[in-house]
Design a protein around this motif. Sequence first.
Motif, PDB file in Angstrom:
ATOM      1  N   LEU A 150       0.816  -1.220   0.000  1.00  0.00           N
ATOM      2  CA  LEU A 150       0.000   0.000   0.000  1.00  0.00           C
ATOM      3  C   LEU A 150       0.845   1.264   0.000  1.00  0.00           C
ATOM      4  N   GLU A 151       1.872   1.335   0.851  1.00  0.00           N
ATOM      5  CA  GLU A 151       2.656   2.587   0.926  1.00  0.00           C
ATOM      6  C   GLU A 151       3.283   2.945  -0.419  1.00  0.00           C
ATOM      7  N   PRO A 152       3.997   2.045  -1.108  1.00  0.00           N
ATOM      8  CA  PRO A 152       4.530   2.446  -2.420  1.00  0.00           C
ATOM      9  C   PRO A 152       3.438   2.791  -3.429  1.00  0.00           C
ATOM     10  N   THR A 153       2.253   2.193  -3.281  1.00  0.00           N
ATOM     11  CA  THR A 153       1.168   2.543  -4.192  1.00  0.00           C
ATOM     12  C   THR A 153       0.689   3.967  -3.955  1.00  0.00           C
ATOM     13  N   GLY A 181      11.067   3.040 -15.601  1.00  0.00           N
ATOM     14  CA  GLY A 181      11.464   2.269 -14.433  1.00  0.00           C
ATOM     15  C   GLY A 181      10.426   1.214 -14.117  1.00  0.00           C
ATOM     16  N   ALA A 182      10.883  -0.047 -13.999  1.00  0.00           N
ATOM     17  CA  ALA A 182       9.960  -1.151 -13.717  1.00  0.00           C
ATOM     18  C   ALA A 182      10.273  -1.797 -12.376  1.00  0.00           C
ATOM     19  N   GLY A 186       7.372   1.791 -10.272  1.00  0.00           N
ATOM     20  CA  GLY A 186       7.014   1.879 -11.678  1.00  0.00           C
ATOM     21  C   GLY A 186       5.927   0.900 -12.074  1.00  0.00           C
ATOM     22  N   LEU A 187       6.013  -0.332 -11.584  1.00  0.00           N
ATOM     23  CA  LEU A 187       4.995  -1.331 -11.913  1.00  0.00           C
ATOM     24  C   LEU A 187       3.639  -0.959 -11.323  1.00  0.00           C
ATOM     25  N   LEU A 214       5.895  -9.194 -16.200  1.00  0.00           N
ATOM     26  CA  LEU A 214       4.907  -8.519 -15.357  1.00  0.00           C
ATOM     27  C   LEU A 214       4.214  -7.396 -16.119  1.00  0.00           C
ATOM     28  N   VAL A 215       4.971  -6.659 -16.916  1.00  0.00           N
ATOM     29  CA  VAL A 215       4.381  -5.582 -17.719  1.00  0.00           C
ATOM     30  C   VAL A 215       3.413  -6.166 -18.742  1.00  0.00           C
TER      31      VAL A 215
END
Length: 349
Positions: A150-153, A181-182, A186-187, A214-215
């Motif tokens: 959640l935090e990085p989102t 950046g992946a 980035g993802l 993943l992309v």
Amino acid sequence: MKAITVEPKKAGTARLEDIPEPDIRNGSVLVEAIAVGVCGTDAEIVEGKYGWAPPGKLRLVLGHESLGRVIDPGPAPGFNVGDLVVGIVRRPDPVPCANCAVGEWDMCRNGLYTERGIKEVDGFMSERWRIEPGYAMKVDPTLGILGVLLEPTTVVAKAWEMARAVGQRSFWEPENALITGAGPVGLLAALIGMQEGLDVHVFDRNTSGPKPDLVKALGATYHSTAVSDVGFEPDIIIECTGVGQVIAQTIHQVAPGGVICLTGVGGGGAAPAAVTADTAAAAVLKNNAIVGSVNANKRHWYKASRALARADRAWLARLITRRERPENFKEALVRQPGDIKVIVQFAEI
């Protein structure tokens, strides 16, 4: 209880040690730690480059990407024993500045804010932690361990909000986006772009490992040569690398009237004056807007929680590529081939 602590600004001081139980003055909600995500900020603190201990203390409990289970909800309504929660990282400054006064602490103007696990407030890398009810966010229970994302989102939920807000300075109907950046940020930015119905492209140097797959699994397009080779002019660019050369390329590549939101913090070095002038001229002549974005306020935490709740759980699970126990936290801080998001897991979900 056990906690991972460090003496800020002193490399080699991180350790797993016994510390007192969390003080109720830190919040009425008592939480059992389940997992804490590890990112570049944590590595920099451990390397002695960054970080501030709480006032009157020498050591700081690490960790700002949290996931925990409520043990004691305290007297405030809204929480129950067993709820999955994460802790909001930043706190407004005590003055407060105008932005902090209205809850926009991510836009603090005087720098007197504090941050859990980073700046003057202990973080979440302890077996138990306390938090104020207003800074605890419930997690969709079906996410389970994935709630640690959640935090990085929140970082990219804010970035997308800012990009769209800036774009409204003129008539603007964005159709596509490029994410540079992946890594995990980035993802997750690509995930939100897909949820918003855009044609999403992701640039990263990796040609193997999990990132290209993943992309593609998102339905987005992966590029690994150069930003200038993506074959189109993006309406929106969310920059997640912090690499000077990549940033300069995005300014030349973005569409007329497009928006670049910078989220990556790096050390690309100084550019020659002529390069800087040419890059600026490219932005001016195309009416581009370049905006920086860091941290998030409660609105972005809510938006991020909705984005994760809508996401495919199997895809999200692939972002967590390694789990380490607290006693092996040093291994969690060392990047390995194929790593995306590494977590320190304190307890089972």
